[in-house]
Design an enzyme around this catalytic site. Structure first.
Site, PDB file in Angstrom:
ATOM      1  N   ARG A  51     -19.327 -21.481  51.162  1.00 46.79           N
ATOM      2  CA  ARG A  51     -18.372 -20.820  52.053  1.00 46.79           C
ATOM      3  C   ARG A  51     -18.561 -19.306  52.054  1.00 46.79           C
ATOM      4  O   ARG A  51     -18.655 -18.672  53.093  1.00 46.79           O
ATOM      5  CB  ARG A  51     -16.964 -21.167  51.586  1.00 46.79           C
ATOM      6  CG  ARG A  51     -15.859 -20.691  52.480  1.00 46.79           C
ATOM      7  CD  ARG A  51     -14.543 -21.060  51.837  1.00 46.79           C
ATOM      8  NE  ARG A  51     -14.719 -22.264  51.027  1.00 46.79           N
ATOM      9  CZ  ARG A  51     -14.632 -23.491  51.509  1.00 46.79           C
ATOM     10  NH1 ARG A  51     -14.325 -23.677  52.761  1.00 46.79           N
ATOM     11  NH2 ARG A  51     -14.844 -24.522  50.726  1.00 46.79           N
ATOM     12  N   THR A  52     -18.620 -18.727  50.872  1.00 47.78           N
ATOM     13  CA  THR A  52     -18.742 -17.266  50.785  1.00 47.78           C
ATOM     14  C   THR A  52     -20.082 -16.806  51.362  1.00 47.78           C
ATOM     15  O   THR A  52     -20.152 -15.820  52.100  1.00 47.78           O
ATOM     16  CB  THR A  52     -18.597 -16.803  49.321  1.00 47.78           C
ATOM     17  OG1 THR A  52     -17.371 -17.307  48.809  1.00 47.78           O
ATOM     18  CG2 THR A  52     -18.607 -15.310  49.206  1.00 47.78           C
ATOM     19  N   LYS A  80     -37.066 -18.177  36.643  1.00 51.60           N
ATOM     20  CA  LYS A  80     -38.239 -17.794  35.860  1.00 51.60           C
ATOM     21  C   LYS A  80     -37.902 -16.717  34.849  1.00 51.60           C
ATOM     22  O   LYS A  80     -38.772 -16.145  34.211  1.00 51.60           O
ATOM     23  CB  LYS A  80     -39.344 -17.293  36.798  1.00 51.60           C
ATOM     24  CG  LYS A  80     -39.781 -18.317  37.824  1.00 51.60           C
ATOM     25  CD  LYS A  80     -41.019 -17.835  38.591  1.00 51.60           C
ATOM     26  CE  LYS A  80     -41.332 -18.726  39.769  1.00 51.60           C
ATOM     27  NZ  LYS A  80     -40.671 -18.303  41.021  1.00 51.60           N
ATOM     28  N   ARG A 101     -23.736 -13.071  44.353  1.00 55.22           N
ATOM     29  CA  ARG A 101     -22.848 -13.955  43.616  1.00 55.22           C
ATOM     30  C   ARG A 101     -23.557 -14.332  42.331  1.00 55.22           C
ATOM     31  O   ARG A 101     -24.748 -14.684  42.374  1.00 55.22           O
ATOM     32  CB  ARG A 101     -22.615 -15.223  44.444  1.00 55.22           C
ATOM     33  CG  ARG A 101     -21.828 -16.279  43.727  1.00 55.22           C
ATOM     34  CD  ARG A 101     -20.407 -16.156  44.100  1.00 55.22           C
ATOM     35  NE  ARG A 101     -19.616 -17.308  43.812  1.00 55.22           N
ATOM     36  CZ  ARG A 101     -18.423 -17.497  44.357  1.00 55.22           C
ATOM     37  NH1 ARG A 101     -17.960 -16.628  45.236  1.00 55.22           N
ATOM     38  NH2 ARG A 101     -17.710 -18.526  44.048  1.00 55.22           N
ATOM     39  N   HIS A 129     -13.845 -10.535  42.872  1.00 58.72           N
ATOM     40  CA  HIS A 129     -14.308 -11.102  44.135  1.00 58.72           C
ATOM     41  C   HIS A 129     -13.674 -10.241  45.236  1.00 58.72           C
ATOM     42  O   HIS A 129     -12.773 -10.679  45.934  1.00 58.72           O
ATOM     43  CB  HIS A 129     -13.863 -12.569  44.227  1.00 58.72           C
ATOM     44  CG  HIS A 129     -14.508 -13.341  45.339  1.00 58.72           C
ATOM     45  ND1 HIS A 129     -15.456 -12.802  46.178  1.00 58.72           N
ATOM     46  CD2 HIS A 129     -14.325 -14.609  45.756  1.00 58.72           C
ATOM     47  CE1 HIS A 129     -15.830 -13.720  47.057  1.00 58.72           C
ATOM     48  NE2 HIS A 129     -15.158 -14.822  46.819  1.00 58.72           N
TER      49      HIS A 129
END
Ligand SMILES: [Zn+2]
Lengths: 305, 143
Positions: A51-52, A80, A101, A129
């Site tokens: 969604r974000t 990695k 994120r 957020h």
């Protein structure tokens, strides 16, 4: 404003300006449909949050820009073992702005220290957020017409809910005559540092209640959050308590006619689907408005508006 | 009266919270110096009941900034020629980089290579420090 890492990076003027730009964009989207032509946003999602991520990508596409990025750590260089600092040094050469994120708290701040492009924190663990906070503020302002003189109820998991903490902090710091009502089981009450340092020390009125029924009649805004099973010590407590924190049409009977029902989404079962038809239910509108405030933010950080 | 026990030149760290002396010894990296250090544990104190102390012989120019972060109630006595020439409380530095570590397992500092742990003083009265990355409060081991 070079990056947006914490909601408190923004002062009141900057928030009000973003909301004003967001309003203009919402009302006249065509005027802005090519403002970011030739610009790219990198969405760096080290954990999935569809969604974000889509909200950021839709925002950039609405502005005529392009998107690139990854949507989970295993498809990225992080798998990695590359550091955030190295990743962002490289991405800085590929894109004009980045939304990050990350499951680790503080990762977007690390990125901002090594980046030559603006970084937007799109959620770092249980920490910040800020674009959710902006979305919430924009929604309240747009649908209520004001961010002052409000009684706001927060219901559900107030202990771990970062969206609640950020919104409370921002409203408490910048807006006046706000009264907070915290509705939660005893296990999930609002953290004491928020009560003490943010509210009590600033003489901001608040009360804590156990039941939604006891508080709903007074509210201008009801901000619902999810009560998760795993937050309880035992299953019995969860089963015993969960229904008190589920919003139904029956509970809404005593609410004000113009109360707004908000929710950061995704919803699970804390708002019965029957409530969706109620004109007071604005959580899908809230998600829509989130795209516009992100558009405003992207333009601001790119120095275009 | 403080017994400086024959210390001619050096530093006495007094009023250390009981049980805190070893942590302070290692944070100050006293093992790296070849000076004499006396660690006194569970000394009687009028003010505190019991306390710890550190007596550092012959070392004057050691960076004590970190003390305020670890235990702001410590008293620093500077001794010259067997006399206390200075008695002070540790400063609370505005920022501390690379000394104390963030204990939050969800903090980016727990995995990012080459990152220096960094804390900011957020409350001068309580001496509260928070990690600049995750904002978790630094918990002193004692006190
Ligand atoms: Zn940390």
């Amino acid at each position: 404003m070079k990056h947006l890492i914490s909601p408190l990076d923004l002062n009141k003027t900057e928030i009000d300006e973003l909301i004003a730009i967001g309003n203009k964009m919402y009302e006249n989207p065509k005027d802005y449909s090519s403002i970011c032509q030739g610009k790219k946003i990198a969405t760096l999602f080290y954990e999935p949050s569809t969604r974000t991520r889509l909200s950021f990508e839709a925002a950039m596409l609405n502005l005529g820009g392009n998107v690139l990025g990854f949507s989970s750590a295993d498809s990225s260089s992080a798998a990695k073992g590359e550091s955030v600092a190295d990743t962002i040094r490289v991405i800085s050469a590929y894109a004009d702005i980045a939304a990050m994120r990350h499951p680790k708290e503080g990762a977007p701040m690390v990125a901002s220290q090594h980046s030559s492009i603006p970084i937007i924190n799109a959620g770092d663990g249980g920490h910040n957020h800020p674009t959710q906070t902006l979305t919430d503020l924009f929604t309240i302002k747009r649908l209520k017409g004001r961010l002052d003189n409000l009684t706001i109820g927060f219901c559900g998991d107030l202990k771990f809910g970062r969206t609640v903490h950020s919104l409370v902090q921002t409203l408490a710091r910048y807006y006046t005559n706000i009264k907070f009502v915290f509705i939660s089981p005893e296990e999930l009450t609002i953290p004491s540092y928020l009560k003490k340092e943010v509210l009590e020390d600033n003489n901001i009125p608040f009360c804590e209640v156990r039941l939604l029924d006891d508080a709903i009649a007074d509210l201008d805004i009801l901000y619902m959050t999810r009560v998760q099973r795993e937050r309880f010590f035992n299953e019995e407590d969860y089963v015993r308590l969960k229904d008190f924190y589920i919003l139904t049409n029956a509970k809404l009977k005593s609410a004000k006619e113009d109360m707004l029902i908000m929710h950061p989404l995704p919803r699970v079962n804390e708002i019965a689907t029957e409530v969706d038809e109620d004109p007071r239910a604005v959580y899908f509108k809230q998600a829509e408005l989130g795209v516009y405030i992100r558009m405003a933010l992207i333009c601001r950080l790119l120095g275009l508006l | 009266m403080l017994n400086i026990g024959g210390l001619q030149d050096g530093i006495v760290l007094d009023h250390i919270v009981c049980g805190g002396a070893m942590a302070i010894y290692s944070y100050l990296e006293l093992d790296k110096y070849d000076c004499t250090v006396a660690i006194i544990k569970n000394a009687k104190s009028k003010k505190m009941g019991t306390k710890d102390m550190l007596k550092i012989d012959g070392l004057a120019d050691i960076n004590l900034d970190v003390l305020g972060v670890l235990d702001p109630n410590i008293t620093i006595d500077v001794i010259k020629n067997g006399v206390i020439i200075e008695k002070r409380k540790p400063l609370l530095p505005k920022e501390v980089t690379g000394i104390i570590k963030c204990q939050n397992p969800r903090c980016i500092t727990s995995i990012e290579q080459g990152i220096k742990h960094k804390f900011k003083l957020v409350n001068e009265t309580t001496g509260l420090y928070r990690c600049v990355y995750c904002e978790q409060a630094f918990k002193r081991r004692h006190g």
